[in-house]
Enzyme design. Structure first.
Site, PDB file in Angstrom:
ATOM      1  N   ASP A   1       1.070  -1.251   0.043  1.00 20.68           N
ATOM      2  CA  ASP A   1      -0.253   0.102  -0.083  1.00 20.68           C
ATOM      3  C   ASP A   1       0.807   1.373  -0.097  1.00 20.68           C
ATOM      4  OD1 ASP A   1      -2.225  -1.743   0.151  1.00 20.68           O
ATOM      5  OD2 ASP A   1      -2.737  -1.086   2.217  1.00 20.68           O
TER       6      ASP A   1
ATOM      7  N   ASP B   1     -13.948  -5.785  -4.123  1.00 18.40           N
ATOM      8  CA  ASP B   1     -13.960  -5.702  -2.736  1.00 18.40           C
ATOM      9  C   ASP B   1     -15.293  -6.006  -2.117  1.00 18.40           C
ATOM     10  OD1 ASP B   1     -11.266  -4.558  -2.360  1.00 18.40           O
ATOM     11  OD2 ASP B   1     -11.885  -2.762  -2.400  1.00 18.40           O
TER      12      ASP B   1
END
Length: 258
Positions: free
Chosen positions: A12, A131
């Site tokens: 990330d 997601d």
């Protein structure tokens, strides 16, 4: 020839820095995504995923610099996602050296964007990132819903149906993250991964919840994923890429071990 399973560490990146921390030994700067990428490349990762979680579009140029510097130093394929909203975004990332680009919220907002991207750049470099949260109650048939904007926004869209639609639109790969499992170290949501993998003809990457090497094995063996993505177990040195590959191979999963 058996298709070999892939191990994909995920970094990330926020404002050009790795967040969630990376605990590599001998890294001068564990917060520099390019240093982390080089370490993973040397360790034998099959691919790498960068997720740009920079909040403001003002700082988008930092991810282009990160991708460009990574491409200069690494041989493994790199997928970049986060904030991809236009054909121009995809073009720029590919020109910087990304091999694949992952589309998330923009695919939900406009499924035809995926078709345009696949048409322009080829299915092989378009990944749709899904997601999903389980919304079925105990005793009900399994059902998962798509959430967008970092998991904050419910859409009412069925995850499996959406996955099928994205492949029809031209996605060459699906990155399926269980939001219920993400960060829990309790293993992938095997039901979610398998429900999607069994319905589509493109590779599926399992994501969200890895705590042990057995979880990686289960993602492929039980979840029918062709690749397994993990972050913290590698970042914090719990296991090395080599240990993960050897363990998976010992448990009957075809791996690239060179």
């Amino acid at each position: 020839m058996t298709l070999k399973a892939r191990i994909i560490p995920c970094l990330d990146v926020k404002d050009g820095r790795v967040v969630k921390g990376v605990n590599f030994v001998d890294l001068i700067d564990a917060g520099d995504p390019v240093e982390a990428a080089k370490a993973y490349d040397a360790a034998g990762a099959d691919e790498l995923c960068f997720l740009d979680i920079t909040a403001s579009s003002d700082n988008r140029d930092t991810i282009f610099d990160v991708v460009s510097r990574t491409a200069d130093h690494c041989f493994m394929p790199v997928t970049v996602g986060g904030g991809v909203r236009s054909v121009a975004d995809i073009r720029k990332l590919l020109l910087c050296g990304a091999d694949k680009v992952s589309i998330n919220s923009a695919a939900v907002k406009d499924p035809d964007f995926v078709a345009q991207a696949a048409d322009k750049f080829g299915n092989q470099c378009i990944v749709v990132s899904i997601d999903a949260k389980r919304v079925s109650k105990d005793g009900e048939a399994d059902r998962w819903e798509i959430f967008t904007h970092g998991g904050r926004q419910p859409t009412g869209i069925d995850a499996v149906e959406f996955a099928i639609k994205m492949v029809e639109r031209g996605a060459g790969e699906l990155l399926v993250t269980s939001m219920d499992r993400d960060g829990t170290k309790s293993g992938y949501d095997i039901g979610l991964t398998r429900s999607i993998a069994d319905q589509v003809r493109v590779p599926v990457i399992a994501s969200g919840g890895v705590g042990t090497l057995d979880d990686l094995v289960a993602g492929v063996r039980d979840g029918h994923a062709t690749a397994v993505l993990a972050a913290s177990i590698f970042h914090f040195g719990t296991y090395s890429i080599g240990e993960a590959k050897s363990y998976m191979a010992e448990h009957g999963i075809a791996m690239r071990l060179d």
